[in-house]
Write a protein that holds these residues in place. Structure first.
Motif, PDB file in Angstrom:
ATOM      1  N   ARG A 323      22.695 -42.572  67.864  1.00 56.79           N
ATOM      2  CA  ARG A 323      23.357 -44.126  66.973  1.00 56.79           C
ATOM      3  C   ARG A 323      23.167 -44.838  66.431  1.00 56.79           C
ATOM      4  NH1 ARG A 323      28.994 -44.876  64.897  1.00 56.79           N
ATOM      5  NH2 ARG A 323      29.715 -47.339  65.013  1.00 56.79           N
ATOM      6  N   ASP A 324      22.305 -45.782  67.565  1.00 58.90           N
ATOM      7  CA  ASP A 324      21.429 -46.594  67.572  1.00 58.90           C
ATOM      8  C   ASP A 324      20.764 -46.345  65.404  1.00 58.90           C
ATOM      9  OD1 ASP A 324      19.703 -44.862  68.636  1.00 58.90           O
ATOM     10  OD2 ASP A 324      18.295 -46.638  68.907  1.00 58.90           O
ATOM     11  N   LYS A 325      20.150 -45.118  65.431  1.00 61.46           N
ATOM     12  CA  LYS A 325      19.826 -44.894  64.028  1.00 61.46           C
ATOM     13  C   LYS A 325      19.840 -44.436  62.855  1.00 61.46           C
ATOM     14  CE  LYS A 325      15.256 -43.144  66.566  1.00 61.46           C
ATOM     15  NZ  LYS A 325      14.416 -42.048  66.766  1.00 61.46           N
ATOM     16  N   LEU A 326      22.133 -44.625  63.223  1.00 64.22           N
ATOM     17  CA  LEU A 326      22.619 -44.161  62.236  1.00 64.22           C
ATOM     18  C   LEU A 326      22.830 -44.950  60.848  1.00 64.22           C
ATOM     19  CD1 LEU A 326      25.954 -41.632  63.555  1.00 64.22           C
ATOM     20  CD2 LEU A 326      24.064 -41.290  61.532  1.00 64.22           C
ATOM     21  N   ALA A 327      22.599 -46.616  61.560  1.00 63.20           N
ATOM     22  CA  ALA A 327      22.619 -47.667  60.585  1.00 63.20           C
ATOM     23  C   ALA A 327      21.926 -47.535  59.556  1.00 63.20           C
ATOM     24  CB  ALA A 327      22.888 -48.971  61.607  1.00 63.20           C
ATOM     25  N   HIS A 328      20.763 -46.923  59.704  1.00 58.45           N
ATOM     26  CA  HIS A 328      19.531 -46.630  58.394  1.00 58.45           C
ATOM     27  C   HIS A 328      19.495 -44.740  57.607  1.00 58.45           C
ATOM     28  CE1 HIS A 328      17.921 -50.732  60.820  1.00 58.45           C
ATOM     29  NE2 HIS A 328      18.242 -49.336  61.518  1.00 58.45           N
ATOM     30  N   TRP A 329      20.661 -44.295  58.352  1.00 62.42           N
ATOM     31  CA  TRP A 329      20.674 -43.684  56.924  1.00 62.42           C
ATOM     32  C   TRP A 329      20.190 -43.272  55.754  1.00 62.42           C
ATOM     33  CZ3 TRP A 329      20.962 -38.230  56.850  1.00 62.42           C
ATOM     34  CH2 TRP A 329      21.801 -38.042  55.943  1.00 62.42           C
ATOM     35  N   ARG A 330      20.736 -44.298  54.908  1.00 63.57           N
ATOM     36  CA  ARG A 330      21.198 -44.550  53.289  1.00 63.57           C
ATOM     37  C   ARG A 330      19.383 -44.542  53.010  1.00 63.57           C
ATOM     38  NH1 ARG A 330      25.828 -47.549  54.525  1.00 63.57           N
ATOM     39  NH2 ARG A 330      27.228 -46.321  53.725  1.00 63.57           N
ATOM     40  N   THR A 331      18.666 -45.414  53.905  1.00 65.57           N
ATOM     41  CA  THR A 331      16.913 -46.038  53.288  1.00 65.57           C
ATOM     42  C   THR A 331      16.228 -45.421  54.115  1.00 65.57           C
ATOM     43  OG1 THR A 331      17.436 -47.282  55.579  1.00 65.57           O
ATOM     44  CG2 THR A 331      17.691 -47.884  53.170  1.00 65.57           C
ATOM     45  N   ASN A 332      16.365 -44.135  55.776  1.00 66.08           N
ATOM     46  CA  ASN A 332      15.766 -43.948  56.768  1.00 66.08           C
ATOM     47  C   ASN A 332      15.463 -42.170  55.771  1.00 66.08           C
ATOM     48  OD1 ASN A 332      14.172 -46.120  56.910  1.00 66.08           O
ATOM     49  ND2 ASN A 332      15.085 -46.124  59.108  1.00 66.08           N
ATOM     50  N   TYR A 333      16.420 -41.623  56.334  1.00 71.66           N
ATOM     51  CA  TYR A 333      16.993 -40.858  56.036  1.00 71.66           C
ATOM     52  C   TYR A 333      17.063 -39.599  55.109  1.00 71.66           C
ATOM     53  CZ  TYR A 333      16.895 -40.813  61.241  1.00 71.66           C
ATOM     54  OH  TYR A 333      16.134 -41.032  62.011  1.00 71.66           O
ATOM     55  N   LEU A 334      18.168 -40.381  53.894  1.00 68.12           N
ATOM     56  CA  LEU A 334      19.093 -39.876  52.759  1.00 68.12           C
ATOM     57  C   LEU A 334      17.503 -39.836  52.100  1.00 68.12           C
ATOM     58  CD1 LEU A 334      21.398 -38.663  51.456  1.00 68.12           C
ATOM     59  CD2 LEU A 334      21.685 -41.319  50.275  1.00 68.12           C
ATOM     60  N   PRO A 335      16.687 -40.343  51.471  1.00 67.78           N
ATOM     61  CA  PRO A 335      15.868 -40.480  50.415  1.00 67.78           C
ATOM     62  C   PRO A 335      15.147 -38.990  50.751  1.00 67.78           C
ATOM     63  CG  PRO A 335      15.737 -42.611  51.328  1.00 67.78           C
ATOM     64  CD  PRO A 335      16.877 -42.153  51.704  1.00 67.78           C
ATOM     65  N   ARG A 336      14.741 -38.955  52.109  1.00 67.67           N
ATOM     66  CA  ARG A 336      14.388 -37.457  52.434  1.00 67.67           C
ATOM     67  C   ARG A 336      14.568 -36.442  52.879  1.00 67.67           C
ATOM     68  NH1 ARG A 336      11.342 -38.624  57.616  1.00 67.67           N
ATOM     69  NH2 ARG A 336      13.155 -39.208  58.286  1.00 67.67           N
ATOM     70  N   MET A 337      15.828 -36.834  52.622  1.00 68.84           N
ATOM     71  CA  MET A 337      16.961 -35.381  52.811  1.00 68.84           C
ATOM     72  C   MET A 337      16.198 -33.993  51.932  1.00 68.84           C
ATOM     73  SD  MET A 337      20.754 -34.786  52.860  1.00 68.84           S
ATOM     74  CE  MET A 337      21.637 -33.384  53.230  1.00 68.84           C
ATOM     75  N   GLU A 338      16.973 -32.518  52.335  1.00 66.89           N
ATOM     76  CA  GLU A 338      16.272 -31.976  51.729  1.00 66.89           C
ATOM     77  C   GLU A 338      17.639 -30.611  51.704  1.00 66.89           C
ATOM     78  OE1 GLU A 338      13.343 -30.625  50.553  1.00 66.89           O
ATOM     79  OE2 GLU A 338      11.883 -32.281  51.420  1.00 66.89           O
ATOM     80  N   MET A 339      17.644 -30.807  50.301  1.00 69.54           N
ATOM     81  CA  MET A 339      19.339 -30.225  50.276  1.00 69.54           C
ATOM     82  C   MET A 339      18.703 -28.801  49.557  1.00 69.54           C
ATOM     83  SD  MET A 339      22.633 -30.163  49.746  1.00 69.54           S
ATOM     84  CE  MET A 339      23.085 -31.690  50.264  1.00 69.54           C
ATOM     85  N   ASN A 340      19.724 -28.132  49.496  1.00 67.81           N
ATOM     86  CA  ASN A 340      19.572 -26.872  48.402  1.00 67.81           C
ATOM     87  C   ASN A 340      21.556 -26.179  48.191  1.00 67.81           C
ATOM     88  OD1 ASN A 340      16.630 -25.758  48.440  1.00 67.81           O
ATOM     89  ND2 ASN A 340      17.092 -25.885  50.832  1.00 67.81           N
ATOM     90  N   LEU A 341      21.351 -25.236  46.549  1.00 65.26           N
ATOM     91  CA  LEU A 341      23.106 -25.292  46.846  1.00 65.26           C
ATOM     92  C   LEU A 341      22.502 -24.104  46.076  1.00 65.26           C
ATOM     93  CD1 LEU A 341      25.905 -26.626  45.800  1.00 65.26           C
ATOM     94  CD2 LEU A 341      25.060 -26.699  43.740  1.00 65.26           C
ATOM     95  N   ASP A 342      23.839 -23.365  46.670  1.00 68.47           N
ATOM     96  CA  ASP A 342      23.936 -21.893  46.456  1.00 68.47           C
ATOM     97  C   ASP A 342      24.546 -21.651  45.569  1.00 68.47           C
ATOM     98  OD1 ASP A 342      21.339 -21.087  46.883  1.00 68.47           O
ATOM     99  OD2 ASP A 342      22.286 -20.625  49.293  1.00 68.47           O
ATOM    100  N   VAL A 343      25.363 -21.162  44.391  1.00 70.93           N
ATOM    101  CA  VAL A 343      26.485 -20.931  43.618  1.00 70.93           C
ATOM    102  C   VAL A 343      26.345 -19.058  44.106  1.00 70.93           C
ATOM    103  CG1 VAL A 343      27.351 -21.129  42.003  1.00 70.93           C
ATOM    104  CG2 VAL A 343      25.728 -22.601  42.376  1.00 70.93           C
ATOM    105  N   ASN A 344      27.908 -19.570  44.744  1.00 72.77           N
ATOM    106  CA  ASN A 344      28.215 -17.768  44.185  1.00 72.77           C
ATOM    107  C   ASN A 344      29.746 -17.359  43.365  1.00 72.77           C
ATOM    108  OD1 ASN A 344      29.120 -15.208  45.135  1.00 72.77           O
ATOM    109  ND2 ASN A 344      30.040 -15.888  47.228  1.00 72.77           N
TER     110      ASN A 344
END
Length: 362
Positions: A323-344
């Motif tokens: 919970r104490d780290k959720l406040a930094h989701w936009r700055t610390n986690y989102l820019p480093r997030m790995e996203m893969n999209l599959d289209v079926n």
């Protein structure tokens, strides 16, 4: 004895009458003005408010455009009411349009005041105008006889709404302002040339402020990612044009070495409208998959750069991040997030492709 009983009944009846609520402050609907659209811009630290108020006449329903400038929106609306023969009631407001310049400065004050006062419905839809607001409203008046409903019908899902148009309401913007893991996208519109209104895309809103923009094609994927129907959208490929019939999403998330990973699959059912040449079913699927994947990756990179989670992917990690780290989701986690999209893709109606395939087999 009878006298006492009669006095007791009269006393009880009087108490019941006192407990009844009256309608002393009720205002007849004929004495109220019910604007459908409100526009808000800001010039030199002052607000400028536009109200489109429907008026009934022998020729039908027409609109009256009222403009005022003041220090606060409440002051302006009250001034407009004092200069009219009816009281302005904003509870039935359908669409609120903000000028782009004001949206870039930040909408937090206005949205918060709307939610606090409750004079404007939290379900009112919000849009951003990509041009001077006064010229936009005059364009509505000049090009449409029922201009007060044109803008509302543009966003209404049972009327003229398109899957490539974002639909955002006041309460959703207020929620995003106070959320650690969710932002919103607000539709951007402007005056059309051959049509009354033109869709320009959607604004990326972070903490109530416009920080970027996505295209209308990327808005389609945004809506599909949020489980909104993309039915009716036509995608033009190199060798075919297809109509999206239905869509659904599946997500799988994980945390690896403090980096969020997400694999999403969009399931599309499409119908082929027309083809160019003799493409196979697999070729059409590959073209659609490549087109949507490249478009989604471009949009996701855009929101990572602006640190604005308009997809709401942070919601899937609320139980995986302290919970104490959720406040930094936009700055610390989102820019480093790995996203893969599959289209079926599933082609429901292959049209003449079945005939061509059968003839080639024979």
């Amino acid at each position: 004895m009878r006298t006492r009983l009669l006095l007791l009944k009269m006393t009880l009846a009087a108490c019941c009458l006192l407990a009844l609520s009256g309608c002393w402050d009720n205002r007849d609907i004929n004495h109220r003005s019910l604007p459908v659209i409100m526009g808000i811009s800001r010039v030199d630290s002052k607000y400028k408010v536009f109200l489109m108020i429907p008026k009934s006449s022998q020729d039908g329903t027409q609109s009256m455009l009222v403009m005022r400038t003041g220090q606060t929106i409440t002051e302006i609306v009250d001034e407009i009411s004092s200069n009219m023969e009816t009281r302005v009631d904003l509870l039935h407001l359908k669409v609120i349009v903000f000028e782009r310049k004001y949206a870039e400065e930040g909408l937090t004050d206005s949205i918060s005041s709307f939610m606090r006062s409750r004079e404007i419905s939290a379900k009112s839809m919000v849009a951003i105008c990509d041009e001077d607001l006064e010229g936009f409203f005059h364009h509505l008046q000049d090009t449409s006889e029922s201009e007060q409903m044109v803008l509302y019908n543009f966003f209404e899902k049972n009327a003229g709404w398109s899957p490539s148009v974002a639909v955002t309401r006041t309460w959703q913007i207020f929620r995003s302002i106070h959320s650690y893991t969710r932002d919103v996208a607000i539709p951007i519109i402007k005056s059309g040339t051959s049509t009354v209104i033109e869709n320009v895309g959607a604004a990326i809103i972070r903490h109530g402020k416009m920080v970027g923009q996505i295209t209308e094609d990327e808005t389609l994927l945004l809506n599909a990612f949020g489980e909104q129907s993309a039915h009716g959208k036509i995608e033009v490929l190199n060798h075919a044009s297809v109509l999206i019939v239905s869509n659904s999403m599946n997500h799988h998330v994980s945390m690896k070495d403090g980096i969020p990973h997400m694999r999403s699959q969009i399931n599309l059912k499409v119908s082929i409208l027309e083809t160019r040449g003799d493409p196979s079913v697999d070729m059409i699927k590959d073209e659609l998959d490549t087109l949507l994947t490249q478009r989604f990756n471009r949009m996701f990179k855009n929101i990572q750069q602006h640190e604005a989670d308009i997809l709401g992917v942070g919601q899937y990690f609320r139980t995986r991040i302290p919970r104490d780290k959720l406040a930094h989701w936009r700055t610390n986690y989102l820019p480093r997030m790995e996203m893969n999209l599959d289209v079926n893709t599933t082609i429901q109606n292959e049209g003449n492709l079945k005939t061509v395939k059968n003839e080639s087999m024979n």
